[in-house]
Write a protein that holds these residues in place. Structure first.
Motif, PDB file in Angstrom:
ATOM      1  N   PRO A 136      -1.588  89.220  31.431  1.00 15.42           N
ATOM      2  CA  PRO A 136      -2.352  88.364  30.526  1.00 15.42           C
ATOM      3  C   PRO A 136      -2.622  87.022  31.215  1.00 15.42           C
ATOM      4  CG  PRO A 136      -0.050  88.462  29.847  1.00 15.42           C
ATOM      5  CD  PRO A 136      -0.207  89.395  31.008  1.00 15.42           C
ATOM      6  N   VAL A 137      -3.867  86.635  31.269  1.00 12.83           N
ATOM      7  CA  VAL A 137      -4.268  85.419  31.986  1.00 12.83           C
ATOM      8  C   VAL A 137      -5.048  84.492  31.068  1.00 12.83           C
ATOM      9  CG1 VAL A 137      -5.772  84.549  33.841  1.00 12.83           C
ATOM     10  CG2 VAL A 137      -4.256  86.485  34.272  1.00 12.83           C
ATOM     11  N   SER A 138      -4.698  83.225  31.159  1.00 13.42           N
ATOM     12  CA  SER A 138      -5.425  82.151  30.506  1.00 13.42           C
ATOM     13  C   SER A 138      -6.074  81.345  31.631  1.00 13.42           C
ATOM     14  CB  SER A 138      -4.426  81.296  29.718  1.00 13.42           C
ATOM     15  OG  SER A 138      -5.075  80.248  29.080  1.00 13.42           O
ATOM     16  N   VAL A 139      -7.376  81.171  31.584  1.00 14.21           N
ATOM     17  CA  VAL A 139      -8.110  80.547  32.692  1.00 14.21           C
ATOM     18  C   VAL A 139      -8.409  79.081  32.393  1.00 14.21           C
ATOM     19  CG1 VAL A 139     -10.229  80.636  34.079  1.00 14.21           C
ATOM     20  CG2 VAL A 139      -9.152  82.759  33.307  1.00 14.21           C
ATOM     21  N   ILE A 140      -8.109  78.229  33.385  1.00 14.15           N
ATOM     22  CA  ILE A 140      -8.535  76.830  33.315  1.00 14.15           C
ATOM     23  C   ILE A 140      -9.534  76.593  34.442  1.00 14.15           C
ATOM     24  CG2 ILE A 140      -6.402  76.029  32.232  1.00 14.15           C
ATOM     25  CD1 ILE A 140      -5.582  74.842  34.935  1.00 14.15           C
ATOM     26  N   ASP A 141     -10.484  75.738  34.212  1.00 11.64           N
ATOM     27  CA  ASP A 141     -11.515  75.450  35.207  1.00 11.64           C
ATOM     28  C   ASP A 141     -11.418  73.979  35.589  1.00 11.64           C
ATOM     29  OD1 ASP A 141     -13.676  75.617  36.883  1.00 11.64           O
ATOM     30  OD2 ASP A 141     -15.164  75.552  35.275  1.00 11.64           O
ATOM     31  N   LYS A 142     -10.611  73.724  36.625  1.00  9.67           N
ATOM     32  CA  LYS A 142     -10.383  72.350  37.071  1.00  9.67           C
ATOM     33  C   LYS A 142     -10.411  72.304  38.591  1.00  9.67           C
ATOM     34  CE  LYS A 142      -7.594  71.076  33.150  1.00  9.67           C
ATOM     35  NZ  LYS A 142      -6.870  69.947  32.676  1.00  9.67           N
ATOM     36  N   PRO A 143     -10.723  71.145  39.155  1.00  7.64           N
ATOM     37  CA  PRO A 143     -10.671  71.017  40.617  1.00  7.64           C
ATOM     38  C   PRO A 143      -9.223  71.088  41.105  1.00  7.64           C
ATOM     39  CG  PRO A 143     -11.328  68.939  39.583  1.00  7.64           C
ATOM     40  CD  PRO A 143     -11.220  69.952  38.497  1.00  7.64           C
ATOM     41  N   LEU A 144      -9.057  71.317  42.388  1.00  5.20           N
ATOM     42  CA  LEU A 144      -7.749  71.537  42.997  1.00  5.20           C
ATOM     43  C   LEU A 144      -6.725  70.463  42.650  1.00  5.20           C
ATOM     44  CD1 LEU A 144      -5.874  73.153  44.824  1.00  5.20           C
ATOM     45  CD2 LEU A 144      -6.842  71.918  46.782  1.00  5.20           C
ATOM     46  N   ALA A 145      -7.083  69.199  42.771  1.00  8.07           N
ATOM     47  CA  ALA A 145      -6.128  68.121  42.494  1.00  8.07           C
ATOM     48  C   ALA A 145      -5.614  68.207  41.055  1.00  8.07           C
ATOM     49  CB  ALA A 145      -6.755  66.755  42.752  1.00  8.07           C
ATOM     50  N   GLN A 146      -6.499  68.504  40.133  1.00 13.59           N
ATOM     51  CA  GLN A 146      -6.076  68.625  38.737  1.00 13.59           C
ATOM     52  C   GLN A 146      -5.240  69.875  38.510  1.00 13.59           C
ATOM     53  OE1 GLN A 146      -8.485  67.558  35.585  1.00 13.59           O
ATOM     54  NE2 GLN A 146      -9.221  65.707  36.579  1.00 13.59           N
ATOM     55  N   ARG A 147      -5.549  70.947  39.238  1.00 12.45           N
ATOM     56  CA  ARG A 147      -4.724  72.169  39.126  1.00 12.45           C
ATOM     57  C   ARG A 147      -3.320  71.904  39.662  1.00 12.45           C
ATOM     58  NH1 ARG A 147      -9.372  74.698  41.509  1.00 12.45           N
ATOM     59  NH2 ARG A 147      -8.126  75.429  43.259  1.00 12.45           N
ATOM     60  N   MET A 148      -3.235  71.146  40.752  1.00 11.21           N
ATOM     61  CA  MET A 148      -1.914  70.807  41.309  1.00 11.21           C
ATOM     62  C   MET A 148      -1.109  70.004  40.288  1.00 11.21           C
ATOM     63  SD  MET A 148      -3.008  69.907  45.196  1.00 11.21           S
ATOM     64  CE  MET A 148      -1.485  70.103  46.075  1.00 11.21           C
ATOM     65  N   ALA A 149      -1.754  69.041  39.654  1.00 15.28           N
ATOM     66  CA  ALA A 149      -1.077  68.240  38.628  1.00 15.28           C
ATOM     67  C   ALA A 149      -0.667  69.126  37.456  1.00 15.28           C
ATOM     68  CB  ALA A 149      -1.991  67.105  38.165  1.00 15.28           C
ATOM     69  N   TYR A 164      -6.720  80.595  23.720  1.00 12.37           N
ATOM     70  CA  TYR A 164      -7.435  81.399  22.741  1.00 12.37           C
ATOM     71  C   TYR A 164      -8.340  82.447  23.389  1.00 12.37           C
ATOM     72  CZ  TYR A 164      -5.632  78.112  19.373  1.00 12.37           C
ATOM     73  OH  TYR A 164      -4.787  77.355  18.616  1.00 12.37           O
ATOM     74  N   HIS A 165      -8.353  82.442  24.712  1.00 11.53           N
ATOM     75  CA  HIS A 165      -9.190  83.403  25.439  1.00 11.53           C
ATOM     76  C   HIS A 165      -8.378  84.115  26.522  1.00 11.53           C
ATOM     77  CE1 HIS A 165     -12.710  81.844  23.415  1.00 11.53           C
ATOM     78  NE2 HIS A 165     -12.296  80.628  23.712  1.00 11.53           N
ATOM     79  N   VAL A 166      -7.179  84.563  26.161  1.00  8.71           N
ATOM     80  CA  VAL A 166      -6.341  85.297  27.111  1.00  8.71           C
ATOM     81  C   VAL A 166      -7.004  86.632  27.405  1.00  8.71           C
ATOM     82  CG1 VAL A 166      -4.086  86.379  27.465  1.00  8.71           C
ATOM     83  CG2 VAL A 166      -4.248  84.167  26.303  1.00  8.71           C
ATOM     84  N   LYS A 167      -7.006  87.011  28.698  1.00  6.90           N
ATOM     85  CA  LYS A 167      -7.624  88.278  29.068  1.00  6.90           C
ATOM     86  C   LYS A 167      -6.734  89.058  30.016  1.00  6.90           C
ATOM     87  CE  LYS A 167     -10.828  86.653  32.542  1.00  6.90           C
ATOM     88  NZ  LYS A 167     -12.236  86.458  32.736  1.00  6.90           N
ATOM     89  N   PRO A 168      -6.781  90.373  29.960  1.00  4.83           N
ATOM     90  CA  PRO A 168      -6.002  91.188  30.891  1.00  4.83           C
ATOM     91  C   PRO A 168      -6.705  91.238  32.247  1.00  4.83           C
ATOM     92  CG  PRO A 168      -7.196  92.594  29.347  1.00  4.83           C
ATOM     93  CD  PRO A 168      -7.489  91.172  28.965  1.00  4.83           C
ATOM     94  N   VAL A 169      -5.964  90.899  33.296  1.00  6.56           N
ATOM     95  CA  VAL A 169      -6.540  90.870  34.642  1.00  6.56           C
ATOM     96  C   VAL A 169      -5.690  91.763  35.542  1.00  6.56           C
ATOM     97  CG1 VAL A 169      -7.038  89.401  36.641  1.00  6.56           C
ATOM     98  CG2 VAL A 169      -7.456  88.535  34.329  1.00  6.56           C
ATOM     99  N   PRO A 170      -6.332  92.646  36.324  1.00  7.22           N
ATOM    100  CA  PRO A 170      -5.558  93.472  37.269  1.00  7.22           C
ATOM    101  C   PRO A 170      -4.782  92.570  38.234  1.00  7.22           C
ATOM    102  CG  PRO A 170      -7.835  94.226  37.126  1.00  7.22           C
ATOM    103  CD  PRO A 170      -7.759  92.929  36.384  1.00  7.22           C
ATOM    104  N   ILE A 171      -3.505  92.890  38.408  1.00  5.19           N
ATOM    105  CA  ILE A 171      -2.649  92.051  39.246  1.00  5.19           C
ATOM    106  C   ILE A 171      -3.183  91.935  40.670  1.00  5.19           C
ATOM    107  CG2 ILE A 171      -1.039  93.850  39.964  1.00  5.19           C
ATOM    108  CD1 ILE A 171       1.207  91.669  39.470  1.00  5.19           C
ATOM    109  N   GLU A 172      -3.928  92.919  41.112  1.00  6.59           N
ATOM    110  CA  GLU A 172      -4.500  92.890  42.473  1.00  6.59           C
ATOM    111  C   GLU A 172      -5.561  91.791  42.630  1.00  6.59           C
ATOM    112  OE1 GLU A 172      -2.626  96.641  41.507  1.00  6.59           O
ATOM    113  OE2 GLU A 172      -4.319  95.662  40.501  1.00  6.59           O
ATOM    114  N   LYS A 173      -6.070  91.274  41.521  1.00  8.02           N
ATOM    115  CA  LYS A 173      -7.073  90.204  41.579  1.00  8.02           C
ATOM    116  C   LYS A 173      -6.453  88.818  41.382  1.00  8.02           C
ATOM    117  CE  LYS A 173     -11.245  90.794  40.151  1.00  8.02           C
ATOM    118  NZ  LYS A 173     -12.082  90.916  41.323  1.00  8.02           N
ATOM    119  N   ILE A 174      -5.093  88.782  41.365  1.00 11.44           N
ATOM    120  CA  ILE A 174      -4.383  87.519  41.152  1.00 11.44           C
ATOM    121  C   ILE A 174      -3.635  87.158  42.433  1.00 11.44           C
ATOM    122  CG2 ILE A 174      -2.609  86.359  39.778  1.00 11.44           C
ATOM    123  CD1 ILE A 174      -3.314  88.314  37.492  1.00 11.44           C
TER     124      ILE A 174
END
Length: 177
Positions: free
Chosen positions: A87-100, A8-18
């Motif tokens: 278009p980017v949807s951001v999640i805020d999780k620690p590395l192990a959870q991001r890997m999962a 619900y909070h998708v935002k446009p992000v410059p590809i150079e920052k990804i």
């Protein structure tokens, strides 16, 4: 506090920052990557790239959507049309959870049911779409279309096919020429 999904909070992000993550086990074969390009070209980005924002580096690290990111990197027409923004949807999780999360996203995509794909080919054929159209728009080669038509068992799917004369076996009683 009520949970709100990141989509619900998708935002446009410059590809150079990804940037891609270093652990994604998913690969896409060239025909499917071409189909992804065709899909994005025809339909636009319909799903955001899922990222983690690293404030330390001021970068967005991909959790899911590497190949959608790659399409923009490798295709100038897509980059220009989208003004270099993904278009980017951001999640805020620690590395192990991001890997999962990466693995869950990859594995949750499922597979195509052969019978249902055969039905789609049949319906497209009934709508007057040629094998060439089906091949282009569904990313299938001629052999795959043929196999799916065979699975449906409908002779009507072959009514426009060009067949050659079958060979006639030699009569063993006749001498060879």
């Amino acid at each position: 506090m009520e949970y709100i999904s990141p989509v619900y909070h998708v935002k446009p992000v410059p590809i150079e920052k990804i940037v891609p993550n270093t652990y994604n086990p998913n690969t896409v074969a060239p025909p499917e990557l071409k189909l992804l390009y065709d899909s994005i070209k025809e339909d636009g980005y319909t799903m955001p790239v899922v990222c983690y924002y690293s404030p330390k580096d001021d970068l967005y690290v991909i959790v899911d959507g590497f190949h959608r990111y790659r399409v923009m990197l490798e295709h100038k027409d897509i980059y220009e049309r989208e003004n270099g923004l993904l278009p980017v949807s951001v999640i805020d999780k620690p590395l192990a959870q991001r890997m999962a999360s990466t693995v869950r996203h990859n594995r949750a995509r499922g597979t195509h049911d052969v019978d249902l794909m055969g039905n789609i080919v049949r319906e497209l054929h009934d709508l007057g779409r040629s094998d060439a159209w089906i091949s282009k728009h569904l990313g299938m080669d001629k052999d795959e279309i043929l196999r799916l038509k065979q699975i449906t068992g409908l002779a009507a799917l072959f009514r426009d096919a060009q067949f050659r004369q079958a060979w006639i076996p030699a009569d063993p009683a006749e001498p060879e020429k």
